[in-house]
Scaffold this active site. Sequence first.
Site, PDB file in Angstrom:
ATOM      1  N   HIS A 131      11.850   5.902  14.230  1.00 55.38           N
ATOM      2  CA  HIS A 131      11.714   6.237  12.813  1.00 55.38           C
ATOM      3  C   HIS A 131      12.538   7.488  12.519  1.00 55.38           C
ATOM      4  CE1 HIS A 131       9.653   7.269   9.002  1.00 55.38           C
ATOM      5  NE2 HIS A 131       9.354   5.991   8.962  1.00 55.38           N
ATOM      6  N   HIS A 158       5.056   5.383  13.736  1.00 57.87           N
ATOM      7  CA  HIS A 158       5.470   6.272  12.654  1.00 57.87           C
ATOM      8  C   HIS A 158       4.305   6.805  11.825  1.00 57.87           C
ATOM      9  CE1 HIS A 158       4.806   2.530  10.486  1.00 57.87           C
ATOM     10  NE2 HIS A 158       4.733   3.236   9.377  1.00 57.87           N
ATOM     11  N   ASP A 197       0.792  -1.226   0.000  1.00 62.42           N
ATOM     12  CA  ASP A 197       0.000   0.000   0.000  1.00 62.42           C
ATOM     13  C   ASP A 197       0.826   1.278   0.000  1.00 62.42           C
ATOM     14  OD1 ASP A 197       1.053   0.014   2.573  1.00 62.42           O
ATOM     15  OD2 ASP A 197      -0.796  -0.676   3.513  1.00 62.42           O
ATOM     16  N   GLU A 236      -2.325   5.021   2.897  1.00 63.99           N
ATOM     17  CA  GLU A 236      -2.179   3.624   2.487  1.00 63.99           C
ATOM     18  C   GLU A 236      -3.490   2.963   2.072  1.00 63.99           C
ATOM     19  OE1 GLU A 236       1.395   4.682   4.897  1.00 63.99           O
ATOM     20  OE2 GLU A 236      -0.763   4.977   5.158  1.00 63.99           O
ATOM     21  N   GLU A 291      -0.003  -9.001  -1.554  1.00 64.86           N
ATOM     22  CA  GLU A 291      -0.703  -8.525  -0.363  1.00 64.86           C
ATOM     23  C   GLU A 291      -1.925  -7.693  -0.757  1.00 64.86           C
ATOM     24  OE1 GLU A 291       1.471  -7.596   3.589  1.00 64.86           O
ATOM     25  OE2 GLU A 291       0.640  -5.660   2.968  1.00 64.86           O
ATOM     26  N   ARG A 306       1.384   8.725  10.032  1.00 62.77           N
ATOM     27  CA  ARG A 306       1.079  10.149   9.950  1.00 62.77           C
ATOM     28  C   ARG A 306      -0.065  10.540  10.870  1.00 62.77           C
ATOM     29  NH1 ARG A 306       2.426   8.766   4.664  1.00 62.77           N
ATOM     30  NH2 ARG A 306       4.027  10.074   3.695  1.00 62.77           N
TER      31      ARG A 306
END
Length: 384
Positions: free
Chosen positions: A245, A212, A98, A134, A120, A214
């Site tokens: 990250h 991590h 994604d 994603e 996937e 957003r």
Amino acid sequence: MKKIKVMTVFGTRPEAIKMAPLVKALEATEWCETQVAVTGQHREMLDQVLEVFAIKPAYDLAIMKAGQTIEEITTRILSKFGAVLEEAQPDLVLVHGDTTTAFAAGLSAFYRQIPVGHVEAGLRTWDLAQPFPEEANRQLIDVFAQLYFAPTQQSRDNLLKEGKKAAGIFVTGNTAIDAMGYTVAARPQLTAAAWAPGRKVAGAPKILVTMHRRENLGEPMAQVFRALRQVLAEQPEARVVFPMHKNPAVRKLAQEILGDLDQVELIEPLDVVAFQNLMAECQLVLTDSGGLQEEAPGLGVPVLVLRETTERPEGVQAGTVRLVGTEETAVYQAVTAMLTDEAAYHKMAHAANPYGDGTASQRIVAAIAYHFGLVSTRPADFTF
């Protein structure tokens, strides 16, 4: 016999980890000419995985720039990847998951009428904001893909509900489990120096944390870190390791809220071998990652997911993962329960992993051979 040209494309560390065993499986065939292209959406972390799996890309778009936006990533891939396709002339382009790399590279192949295979495929939250971007990326990829390698029956059902043709859908399991056959199959003892040179924390870590997303930047992440402070104050034997990250916003919050605690080790990102062996040593994982929801259960490590939704509900249903969100009290209570309630912990740690048996890559290779008419028998679906 003319070989089938199959190009795999990836650009981030998670993609690389999950595509690496598939690249190796394709390279082992006699009928496939394997081509690897990377975008460099993540640079340093991507290169670590390439080194571990001894993969040398034929094409490297090297798009990484400091502070890049989603729009810039997308447009740079679109502007560069077309020339790669023009030169390589693949018969099939494989993208994974994604990411913006997967979406933009797949779209570029679609524009040139090159078949796209989505590894996937079919994961859904049905909420375009969770995770962002994603969820939109994977839905859009499944609009223009022709082959769908769904990790579970539920992912297959999602695709069928959207009107995708059953003939193009193959249930394979997840290649993340295959990758652990390379990284932790022998379960080497990981020394402290391998994951935290100069570490300050005594004793083996109990809690592995990654964050991590957003949508979790800012106050949601701060609430999680404050919850961990409270847990550690009440559980002096607990130890936390947090591979941070590269995002400066993540690092700033982690340093501000957790950096002064002797029980916490804030470290740099690890290569895949060190990270997955560290995870195998831990008692509990807290994460907003998608891939760790698949990997940790394969090691018998319960996962608390720091999100409100997940595109991997199979783990929730199987009992290997639990959605806890990011609210401070909820996170504190969930972590405390895992550290103090032996029965609850045992139930999660010993639940069966629904995401694969370590042979997803072989199923995908068999499906590609079937699609191109090299074999007459359709491969059997993975079942849990």
